[in-house]
Structure formats: structure tokens, C-alpha cells
Design an enzyme around this catalytic site. Structure first.
Site, short mmCIF file in Angstrom:
data_model
loop_
_atom_site.label_atom_id
_atom_site.label_comp_id
_atom_site.label_asym_id
_atom_site.label_seq_id
_atom_site.Cartn_x
_atom_site.Cartn_y
_atom_site.Cartn_z
N HIS A 102 -40.94 -20.08 -78.08
CA HIS A 102 -41.97 -19.79 -77.06
C HIS A 102 -41.41 -19.97 -75.65
O HIS A 102 -42.17 -20.24 -74.71
CB HIS A 102 -43.20 -20.68 -77.23
CG HIS A 102 -43.70 -20.76 -78.64
ND1 HIS A 102 -44.64 -19.89 -79.16
CD2 HIS A 102 -43.34 -21.59 -79.65
CE1 HIS A 102 -44.86 -20.19 -80.43
NE2 HIS A 102 -44.08 -21.22 -80.76
N SER B 168 -26.86 -7.86 -52.65
CA SER B 168 -28.00 -7.21 -52.02
C SER B 168 -27.60 -6.85 -50.60
O SER B 168 -26.84 -7.57 -49.95
CB SER B 168 -29.18 -8.18 -52.00
OG SER B 168 -30.06 -7.85 -50.94
N LYS C 259 -27.46 -13.14 -52.58
CA LYS C 259 -27.73 -12.59 -53.91
C LYS C 259 -26.50 -12.18 -54.70
O LYS C 259 -25.55 -11.63 -54.15
CB LYS C 259 -28.62 -11.35 -53.78
CG LYS C 259 -30.01 -11.67 -53.27
CD LYS C 259 -30.90 -12.18 -54.36
CE LYS C 259 -31.53 -10.99 -55.06
NZ LYS C 259 -32.47 -11.42 -56.08
N GLU D 181 -29.09 -5.93 -66.70
CA GLU D 181 -30.37 -5.29 -66.35
C GLU D 181 -30.37 -3.81 -66.72
O GLU D 181 -31.34 -3.28 -67.25
CB GLU D 181 -30.64 -5.43 -64.85
CG GLU D 181 -31.07 -6.82 -64.44
CD GLU D 181 -31.19 -6.91 -62.92
OE1 GLU D 181 -32.33 -6.89 -62.44
OE2 GLU D 181 -30.16 -6.99 -62.23
#
Ligand code: ARG
Length: 470
Positions: A167, A288, A294, A301
Site C-alpha cells: 500500500h 529544467s 532540477k 518517465e
């Protein structure tokens, strides 16, 4: 007389033009052509034609001179295509007609005889199988590379501890090697499925001709052996109309993408500042343009994102087939682009993962700290109490109270004093601290399939043997 410029080519130019009096509408010609994408099958189309010509020669249906002319003509066409010298025209519809028409240009009559005893229907079904068989072998190689990387990572990190989750809540401590081998197992099933798909795909449609077979005394076993097929398809109608093998491949591909997508999701979480379990090498990430701090996990992804198109292709082919009566229908031309895109996507994703995986750097202290939060050894304490004679349900209750104190005072069970623990159950003694450590917890799960470093090392050996036997 009026000239209709929409009518592009003379019906007499088409191999099937005999019964036509009007030429094809220019738009329809482009709309129905598959050459923009099926030219990708040129090698396998030529391979099939080569075998077909040899078989016709052996059966006495073509003269030895014709066979020689065809074989050398095909070789020239193959190198012309490779050199980028073939002129592709929608008026010639597809790869089969391009090769045949170019052959006839070069060698004359013999080129026109090649189509004896076959049809584009069995030809295209054969081409796709030959092509896909080769792709499957390449994909299996990439899968193996990724699996090897996982096994070696597991070997290096057999005893590294991180929290295991259910979970997405901290559950019990596990070893990093064990976690990597879970991915190995999924990919092992994928590998086996790929091989299984290859086995069913490796049946030869050629000889089915348009749908019913041919009146010539062809030798299908001979053609099948030349092309490396296990045997010729037993039913001509099925042979030209079946695309199960492509759907089966897409379902295997979908499972692989689903696994890579889950894996990506973990890597994305694990590289976030909140988890910070692993470091991805800079060359697999991007920055970024506005936020200087970043470092984004673009590769995982993108792999997660690309799973969508592969699942879509599976549904596309199932839908393509569901309404088709026997035997061949033009609908089948729509099988190629989803198949090609799936193979390209899979190659890209597997390659990215196989290249990246050996360079993943786990952060043992961060993972350890996370495993110490969330009472990951609570089950170990319950098991300890059971060994001291408590029924499991009572032990569960005792540990629940101890965890309650931990939550209130923000301490792990291992940080409590013996007196505190004894206040929950008098059977607890000094030896309890051995089971409350992370190392004690993982080492205790020392049976086949368990997370103990000892088991991980054994599974690593087993996995290495599996890979070495390929
Ligand atoms: N381009 C066609 C395909 O991909 C080849 C078979 C054409 N057969 C036919 N009867 N029109 O399916």
C-alpha cells in the site's frame, strides 16, 4: 474527349489491370497503398521470393536459367534498395509489387514467372512472420542484457537494506538485491513468453496462394526448410487470414511495457527528494530551463508514457480482426504500422533500461534510514512473542500497543528500553533487540523465496545459470 486528371495511371500498368477499363483515382491509389510503410519489409520479401523461386525450380516449374536470373536479379534489387536507389511509387501499391516490377524491368520474362503458384496474400503473411521472427530475436537479446544488469546489481547489493512496501506504506525491511530479482523474475516470464510466441509464429503461410492453395505441384516443405520455418501451415484459409501471431506478440509486448512502466514508476519515486533511495547517472536525466536545481528522471518517465501506445496497438489489432470473415481482407494491411511502432518502442525502452541499469547507484544510508521509520520490524517482534509462547493474535495486540507508544514518542521499536517493552509483555527479554534490528529481520527470512542476503546470493547464482544457458 475530356481528360480527368484525377485518374493517375493507366490500368494496363497494373499487374491486376486486365479487367479494368478505368484507371484508379489518384487519391484512392495513395489511400490504398501500403508502400510508405511496408517497404520496411523489403529484405524479408526478397528472402521469401528467393525461396519461392528455388522451390519452383526444384519442382520443375521454372527453368534453371529462370531461377538463376531471378536470384541474381533479386540480389541486385536488394542492394539497390539498401543504397537508397529504389524509386517508391504509390501506383505500385506495396513492397511485393515493387520488387516484382523492378525484377521484370531488369530480367524480363523470368521476372513475370516468379508469381507462379503464389499470391500477395500468402506473400505478405510470410513476410511479416519472417520480419517479426527476426525482431523477436533482437528483442530477446535486449531483454537478456537488462536481466543480466539486474542480476549483477542484485549480486552487489545482496545485503543492502531498504523498506519493503505494501500500500506504499512501510511494511518490512527487505534487501535491495531481492527487490532487483523481483524485476528479474517478471522479465524472465516475458522472455519465455517471447520465445513461446516465436514458436507459434514460425509456421509458413506460403503456398496458400490467394486462399485455397494452388494447382501447381509445389513443394511447401522445401520452401519452409529454406526459410527456417518449422512446417507449412496446414490450412490455406487460416494461413492467409491469421494474424494471431501479431496479436500474441502485441500482448507479450504489452506485458513487457507494463513491467517497464511499473519499474519506471519506482525509479521516479526513488529518485525524488522525498525517497532519495537511488541516484540515476546524469546522462539519463535532463534539467529544467527555469528551475536550476532540477534533475528529472526523463528516461523512466518516457518509458512509463510509452506503455500507452503499445497497449493501444494491441487493442487496435484485436479490433482489426474481430469482424473479418475468412479469408484475406484488405483490413489486414492495417496490421503493419501498429506492429512496427510496437517493435520500435520496445527496442527503445529495453535499450534505455539495459544501458541505464548497470549505472544505478543505490544510497544505502538513505534506504536504511527509511527502513527505520514506519516500524518495519513490528512483525519480527510479533514472531518473537510467538516463539516465547504467545498466540499470534495476542502477540499482534501487544506489538500494536508498543507501536502506539512509538508513534506518540516518535521512536522506533528498537529505540525503546527493555523496561518499556516489558511493560507490554513480561515474556520480552534482552534478546529481543537482536530481532528488532534490520539485519536480524532480513537474515531471518532465510528460505527459498525469502529476502535474506543468503537467499539473494543463491538466486543470483540460479539466474546467472539461466542466462548462461541462452
Ligand atoms: N499490401 C497488402 C497488405 O499489406 C498486401 C496484400 C494485398 N493483397 C490483396 N489481395 N490486395 O495486406
Amino acid at each position: 474527349m475530356t481528360q480527368n486528371t484525377d485518374h493517375s495511371s493507366n490500368p494496363a500498368d497494373k499487374p491486376w489491370g486486365g479487367r479494368f477499363t478505368e484507371s484508379t483515382d489518384a487519391f484512392v491509389e495513395a489511400f490504398t497503398a501500403s508502400i510508405p510503410f511496408d517497404k520496411r519489409l523489403y529484405k524479408h520479401d526478397i528472402q521469401g521470393s528467393r525461396a519461392h523461386a528455388q522451390m519452383l525450380g526444384k519442382a520443375g516449374l521454372l527453368s534453371p536459367q529462370d531461377v538463376d536470373a531471378i536470384l541474381s536479379g533479386l540480389a541486385v534489387i536488394e542492394s539497390e534498395i539498401e543504397a537508397g536507389h529504389m524509386e517508391w511509387k504509390v501506383s505500385l501499391e506495396d513492397i511485393h509489387m515493387h520488387v516484382e516490377s523492378r525484377l521484370t524491368d531488369r530480367i524480363g520474362m523470368a521476372g513475370k514467372r516468379l508469381h507462379t503458384g503464389r499470391s500477395r496474400n500468402d506473400q505478405v503473411a510470410t513476410d511479416i512472420r519472417l520480419w517479426l521472427r527476426e525482431q523477436i530475436d533482437g528483442l530477446a537479446h535486449e531483454l537478456t542484457r537488462l536481466q543480466s544488469a539486474l542480476v549483477e546489481l542484485a549480486a552487489r547489493e545482496a545485503a543492502t537494506i531498504l523498506p519493503g512496501f505494501t500500500h506504499l506504506q512501510v511494511a518490512q525491511p527487505i534487501t535491495f538485491g531481492h527487490h532487483m530479482l523481483a524485476w528479474f523474475e517478471m522479465l524472465q516470464r516475458d522472455y519465455e513468453r517471447l520465445q513461446d510466441c516465436r514458436k507459434r509464429l514460425n509456421v509458413m503461410p506460403l503456398g496458400a496462394a490467394a486462399l485455397a492453395g494452388t494447382t501447381y505441384p509445389i513443394d511447401r516443405n522445401y520452401t519452409a526448410s529454406l526459410l527456417g520455418f518449422d512446417y507449412p501451415a496446414r490450412n490455406s484459409l487460416d494461413a492467409v487470414s491469421d494474424r494471431d501471431f501479431a496479436i500474441e506478440f502485441l500482448s507479450v509486448a504489452s506485458l513487457i511495457m507494463m513491467h517497464l512502466s511499473r519499474f519506471s514508476e519506482e525509479l521516479i519515486l526513488w529518485t525524488s527528494a522525498q525517497f532519495d533511495f537511488v541516484r540515476l547517472p546524469d546522462r539519463f536525466c535532463t534539467g529544467s530551463s527555469i528551475m536550476p536545481q532540477k534533475k528529472n528522471p526523463d528516461v523512466p518517465e518516457l518509458v512509463r508514457g510509452k506503455s500507452g501506445r503499445v497497449f493501444g496497438h494491441l487493442i487496435a489489432l484485436l479490433t482489426l480482426m474481430k469482424g473479418q470473415t475468412l479469408a484475406y481482407n484488405k483490413d489486414n494491411q492495417e496490421d503493419k504500422e501498429p506492429l512496427f511502432d510496437t517493435v520500435d518502442t520496445l527496442f527503445g525502452c529495453l535499450r534505455a533500461f539495459a544501458d541505464m541499469m548497470p549505472h544505478i547507484q543505490p544510497k544505502p544510508e538513505k534506504m536504511r534510514r527509511a527502513a527505520l521509520q514506519g516500524f518495519s520490524t513490528a512483525t519480527d517482534l510479533a514472531d518473537y512473542l510467538v516463539r516465547k509462547g504467545l498466540p499470534f493474535r495476542d502477540a499482534h495486540e501487544v506489538v500494536g500497543k508498543a507501536v502506539g507508544l512509538g508513534v506518540k514518542t516518535e521512536r522506533d521499536l528498537s529505540a525503546m528500553t527493555l523496561a518499556e517493552l516489558q511493560s507490554f509483555s513480561p515474556v520480552i527479554e534482552e534478546d529481543v533487540f537482536a530481532v528488532l534490528t534490520l539485519e536480524g529481520s532480513v537474515a531471518a527470512r532465510d528460505h527459498l523465496g525469502g529476502t535474506a542476503p543468503n537467499q539473494v546470493r543463491q538466486q543470483v547464482e540460479f539466474a546467472r545459470q539461466l542466462l548462461a544457458a541462452r
